[in-house]
Design a protein around this motif. Structure first.
Motif, PDB file in Angstrom:
ATOM      1  N   ILE A   1       0.849  -1.197   0.000  1.00 56.34           N
ATOM      2  CA  ILE A   1       0.000   0.000   0.000  1.00 56.34           C
ATOM      3  C   ILE A   1       0.880   1.240   0.000  1.00 56.34           C
ATOM      4  CG2 ILE A   1      -1.677   1.324   1.371  1.00 56.34           C
ATOM      5  CD1 ILE A   1      -2.708  -1.290   2.489  1.00 56.34           C
ATOM      6  N   ASP A   2       0.439   2.270  -0.690  1.00 54.27           N
ATOM      7  CA  ASP A   2       1.051   3.595  -0.556  1.00 54.27           C
ATOM      8  C   ASP A   2       0.407   4.262   0.648  1.00 54.27           C
ATOM      9  OD1 ASP A   2       1.825   6.258  -0.649  1.00 54.27           O
ATOM     10  OD2 ASP A   2       1.677   6.400  -2.834  1.00 54.27           O
ATOM     11  N   PRO A   3       1.141   4.488   1.744  1.00 52.99           N
ATOM     12  CA  PRO A   3       0.508   5.018   2.965  1.00 52.99           C
ATOM     13  C   PRO A   3      -0.014   6.439   2.819  1.00 52.99           C
ATOM     14  CG  PRO A   3       2.897   4.935   3.214  1.00 52.99           C
ATOM     15  CD  PRO A   3       2.581   4.227   1.935  1.00 52.99           C
TER      16      PRO A   3
ATOM     17  N   MET B   1      -4.887  -5.092   8.388  1.00 56.72           N
ATOM     18  CA  MET B   1      -3.732  -4.906   9.265  1.00 56.72           C
ATOM     19  C   MET B   1      -2.644  -4.081   8.589  1.00 56.72           C
ATOM     20  SD  MET B   1      -4.460  -6.188  12.176  1.00 56.72           S
ATOM     21  CE  MET B   1      -2.825  -6.114  12.886  1.00 56.72           C
ATOM     22  N   THR B   2      -2.429  -4.320   7.292  1.00 52.83           N
ATOM     23  CA  THR B   2      -1.414  -3.543   6.575  1.00 52.83           C
ATOM     24  C   THR B   2      -1.836  -2.079   6.482  1.00 52.83           C
ATOM     25  OG1 THR B   2      -0.842  -5.528   5.304  1.00 52.83           O
ATOM     26  CG2 THR B   2      -0.059  -3.428   4.451  1.00 52.83           C
ATOM     27  N   GLY B   3      -3.129  -1.846   6.312  1.00 52.50           N
ATOM     28  CA  GLY B   3      -3.618  -0.469   6.290  1.00 52.50           C
ATOM     29  C   GLY B   3      -3.392   0.248   7.604  1.00 52.50           C
ATOM     30  N   ALA B   4      -3.504  -0.485   8.725  1.00 56.59           N
ATOM     31  CA  ALA B   4      -3.264   0.117  10.040  1.00 56.59           C
ATOM     32  C   ALA B   4      -1.796   0.517  10.193  1.00 56.59           C
ATOM     33  CB  ALA B   4      -3.665  -0.860  11.134  1.00 56.59           C
ATOM     34  N   PHE B   5      -0.877  -0.360   9.799  1.00 54.74           N
ATOM     35  CA  PHE B   5       0.546  -0.024   9.865  1.00 54.74           C
ATOM     36  C   PHE B   5       0.874   1.135   8.928  1.00 54.74           C
ATOM     37  CE2 PHE B   5       0.844  -3.887  12.191  1.00 54.74           C
ATOM     38  CZ  PHE B   5       2.089  -3.917  12.821  1.00 54.74           C
TER      39      PHE B   5
ATOM     40  N   HIS C   1      -8.141   4.718   3.965  1.00 54.41           N
ATOM     41  CA  HIS C   1      -8.683   3.401   3.646  1.00 54.41           C
ATOM     42  C   HIS C   1      -7.928   2.816   2.456  1.00 54.41           C
ATOM     43  CE1 HIS C   1     -12.164   3.277   6.327  1.00 54.41           C
ATOM     44  NE2 HIS C   1     -12.286   4.574   6.102  1.00 54.41           N
ATOM     45  N   ALA C   2      -7.533   1.563   2.575  1.00 56.03           N
ATOM     46  CA  ALA C   2      -6.882   0.895   1.453  1.00 56.03           C
ATOM     47  C   ALA C   2      -7.871   0.775   0.300  1.00 56.03           C
ATOM     48  CB  ALA C   2      -6.383  -0.480   1.881  1.00 56.03           C
ATOM     49  N   LYS C   3      -7.427   1.088  -0.898  1.00 56.29           N
ATOM     50  CA  LYS C   3      -8.350   1.075  -2.044  1.00 56.29           C
ATOM     51  C   LYS C   3      -7.614   0.647  -3.300  1.00 56.29           C
ATOM     52  CE  LYS C   3      -7.698   6.098  -2.478  1.00 56.29           C
ATOM     53  NZ  LYS C   3      -7.063   6.255  -1.162  1.00 56.29           N
TER      54      LYS C   3
ATOM     55  N   GLY D   1     -12.748  11.407   4.553  1.00 55.53           N
ATOM     56  CA  GLY D   1     -11.831  10.931   5.579  1.00 55.53           C
ATOM     57  C   GLY D   1     -10.440  10.613   5.080  1.00 55.53           C
ATOM     58  N   ALA D   2     -10.043  11.153   3.913  1.00 53.84           N
ATOM     59  CA  ALA D   2      -8.688  10.910   3.425  1.00 53.84           C
ATOM     60  C   ALA D   2      -7.687  11.591   4.351  1.00 53.84           C
ATOM     61  CB  ALA D   2      -8.544  11.428   1.999  1.00 53.84           C
TER      62      ALA D   2
END
Length: 753
Positions: free
Chosen positions: A477-479, A610-614, A625-627, A659-660
């Motif tokens: 993911i790009d954080p 979980m990866t989105g949280a990190f 939000h991961a998208k 919420g971005a």
């Protein structure tokens, strides 16, 4: 209201029998006039206004009363010379919500009046006034009926009035909209494929160009196809008028019970309306679109017969890729005409209608068979096939065209490709998502995807046997915006289409400790605070002490060594509610059990969550939000059809996603958490990821090593990645989370020089 005076006494009777009857009648009337009611009683009443007298009111407890000048013959005597001996009667009559009273004229001389109109009888309403005798005469007696409605009746009355008004307004709106819909001739659908492109603009799936073919009448389709379609999509098609009220009611009940939108009620006519009149109906997932669908469907059915509309639907419905209609789909998937489809083939094509790009038999044969069997069961339940036909079709293999398999097997990033359509349905609803005519832009990095597939396959092929690991998943993911850069949902899409990265709920083990430590830092607890390594007893559960020995450890060492007692005591200090709340704010949407085991990863979550949280920690505490989807364009609405970038933008994640970059943790807490995670790679359980300079992250292992995790990132580099290893059967492995860290390092080291 005044008091209830006793009516004037009657003249004495001349006979013994008459006196006896007069006595009984008079006693009953005295009791009626002087009846004392309970404090909360509220029966109907009649209030009598006579010239020169105070108003009298009588509670109406019985079913019938006579009114007139004769005290002997009437229940309620009156003193006016205008009134007849027996002038009128009050009769209890049933009403919608109970009962009320009606007044009846008893052939009186001077009549009974409502307003200035002489009446023979009339239902009385609360506060309504009637007059015994001509209303112009002062001696006429006025009667007022008093029966105030209960609160329930008032609510129902106003509710029904409001409903009637709403129906009227809706009817006017429908009539207004009706005028602007051009029905003759029936338009052709604007056919176009769904094109999904990677971040560099390359399509993920080849689109085969083929001439569109249509049937001229329903007889040119296999009879099984029509039966399957009606059984699965619209069993009351030949009964309803374009909108199915029974289906709407059922959907309302189901959605109200589940608390969310789980079931729609679109008829085939509404689906056709959506396909043919896309400009008018729109593509947003809203009640307004449903109303417009219904309006068009009603008008279509007013001008065309059922068979004509069904033919149009079967010729133009979207069936994946560049396929419009059952004839195109039959030739592509089965290399035969739709006229020649057998029962199993027809049921399969109908079964994939809700998601043809994900469920088609050339890419996902197992799911396509499951969908076929569901349609066959509905056909059996509705009597469309015999039990023998049902059994034979279920036990027969459907042969799929090798050419179709070859074309669709070439899909790049197939797990990601399928996930795009899951997200598309979340954005627009299943109805719009199945229509076609989309250009879907993503940020998928094809180089990163290649490396993710390679790293996962390489480990399973080389070490999976010894480690007892048969499956795995990787997501990147790009954080800074949550865009998914790579997604491998399993070792081989051809062998299993289940996406373990997006949909696999597994226990995250010690990766979940992130939320306990971050919650403590939010509370102002110093990372140097020491906690005992002794065994933990909490809420009736007992946990072993530290593996590294007795004494105490601070949070820095507790994170690096992944010592359970330290994480448990930290969570106990801040409270499980705080831990759960932070996990949810950081994107964990799966159910979380409020038990001490939660801290150690007892509750399940997906690798993507979980990866989105990190990633939020990597992004200085700002959550996205991961998208998969960044933009969706409507290829049926372009300024220049040769240039897809001129098409109407239906969705833009940057502009439309609320919420971005939402602040969840302070930058200071995020930075401290990053420092704690660095120790995991430098000197702790994640040393196998140390080949990536500057890497930070967290390992996770569940009981019997059934789940092996590593999630990490490199501060300042826009990449957060997660790895899961294990078995679909949840069979324990012989591996460890260090192997997940090694896969992560193998993957990320190829991307970040």
């Amino acid at each position: 209201m005044g008091p209830n005076p006793t009516p004037p006494p009657p003249q004495p009777a001349k006979t013994i029998l008459g006196r006896l009857r007069q006595t009984v009648t008079q006693l009953s009337r005295v009791q009626l006039a002087r009846l004392k009611l309970a404090a909360n009683a509220n029966p109907p009443r009649i209030v009598i206004y006579e010239a020169g007298s105070a108003p009298r009111d009588y509670p109406l407890l019985g079913d019938y009363y006579l009114l007139g000048r004769s005290s002997k013959a009437n229940d309620i005597p009156l003193n006016s010379p205008v009134v007849s001996t027996t002038h009128a009667g009050l009769r209890r009559v049933p009403s919608f919500l109970g009962s009320t009273f009606a007044i009846e004229d008893r052939d009186s001389t001077n009549g009974t009046f409502s307003g200035k109109k002489r009446i023979n009888g009339q239902i009385l309403r609360h506060r309504e006034m009637v007059v015994l005798g001509p209303p112009e005469l002062a001696d006429s007696v006025r009667l007022q009926y008093v029966d105030p409605p209960t609160p329930l009746v008032q609510v129902l009355r106003y509710g029904l009035s409001g409903l009637a008004g709403a129906i009227g307004l809706v009817s006017l709106a429908v009539m207004w909209q009706w005028q602007g819909i051009q029905i003759l001739p029936l338009p052709q659908a604007q056919r176009g494929p769904v094109i999904v492109v990677a971040g560099d603009g390359q399509p993920l799936q080849a689109i085969e160009r083929r001439a569109h073919q249509e049937a001229k009448n329903l007889g040119e389709f296999s009879p099984y196809l029509k039966k399957a379609l009606l059984a699965s999509e619209d069993a009351r098609y030949y009964w309803h008028f374009g909108v199915d009220p029974i289906g709407i009611l059922r959907a309302l009940v189901v959605n109200a019970r589940e608390g969310e939108l789980q079931q729609g009620a679109s008829t085939l006519s509404q689906q056709l309306a959506r396909t043919l009149y896309r400009d008018y109906v729109g593509s947003d997932n809203s009640a307004g679109r449903k109303i417009k669908e219904a309006i068009v469907a009603l008008k279509l059915e007013s001008f065309y017969g059922k068979d004509r509309l069904l033919l149009a639907y079967m010729n133009q419905v979207f069936l994946g890729g560049n396929l419009a209609g059952f004839e195109d789909a039959a030739r592509f998937y089965f290399e035969k005409s739709a006229r020649d489809l057998d029962l199993g083939e027809a049921a399969m094509l109908v079964g994939i209608l809700p998601a043809p790009n994900r469920w088609n038999p050339a890419r996902n044969y197992k799911t396509a068979v499951q969908r076929r069997d569901l349609v066959l069961q509905r056909m059996l339940d509705q009597g469309a096939v015999t039990l023998e036909e049902f059994k034979r079709a279920r036990r027969s293999r459907v042969e799929v065209s090798p050419r179709a398999r070859e074309i669709l097997r070439s899909t790049r990033a197939p797990y990601f490709f399928n996930y795009v359509f899951e997200e598309l349905e979340q954005l627009f609803g299943s109805g719009v998502a199945r229509e076609g005519n989309f250009l879907i832009e993503t940020r998928l990095n094809l180089a990163a995807q290649t490396e993710a597939d390679r790293a996962l396959q390489q480990f399973i092929d080389a070490q999976g046997g010894r480690a007892g690991v048969s499956q795995g998943a990787i997501v990147a993911i790009d954080p800074t915006d949550g865009a998914i850069l790579a997604m491998s949902g399993g070792r081989s899409f051809e062998d299993s289409q289940f996406n373990r990265a997006a949909n696999g709920l597994r226990q995250p083990g010690s990766t979940f400790k992130l939320f306990a430590y971050a919650a403590a830092l939010e509370k102002g607890i110093s990372p140097n605070t020491a906690y005992s390594c002794a065994p933990v007893n909490w809420m009736g559960q007992r946990f072993r002490g530290c593996r590294s020995g007795s004494g105490s450890l601070n949070m820095v060492s507790g994170v690096a060594l992944s010592e359970n007692p330290i994480a448990l005591r930290v969570a106990e200090a801040v409270g499980l509610d705080e831990v759960i709340g932070l996990a949810q704010r950081l994107g964990v949407t799966s159910p979380l059990r409020k038990t001490p085991g939660l801290v150690l990863g007892e509750s399940e979550a997906t690798l993507l969550q979980m990866t989105g949280a990190f990633a939020a920690v990597a992004n200085n505490g700002r959550f996205n939000h991961a998208k998969a989807i960044t933009r969706v364009l409507d290829t049926s609405d372009c300024t220049d059809p040769q240039n897809l970038q001129t098409c109407r933008v239906m969705y833009d994640a940057q502009a439309d996603q609320p919420g971005a970059n939402q602040p969840v943790l302070s930058p200071q807490v995020a930075q401290t958490m990053t420092d704690l995670l660095r120790g995991v790679v430098v000197q702790g359980t994640g040393r196998s990821a140390a080949n990536v300079p500057g890497a930070v992250g967290k390992t996770g292992t569940t009981d019997d090593s059934a789940d092996l995790w590593f999630i990490g990132y490199v501060p300042g580099r826009n990449l957060t990645a997660g790895v899961w290893l294990g078995n679909d059967t949840r069979k324990p492995t012989d591996g460890n989370s260090g192997q997940a860290a090694a896969v992560w390092g193998n993957f990320v080291s190829r991307l970040l020089p």
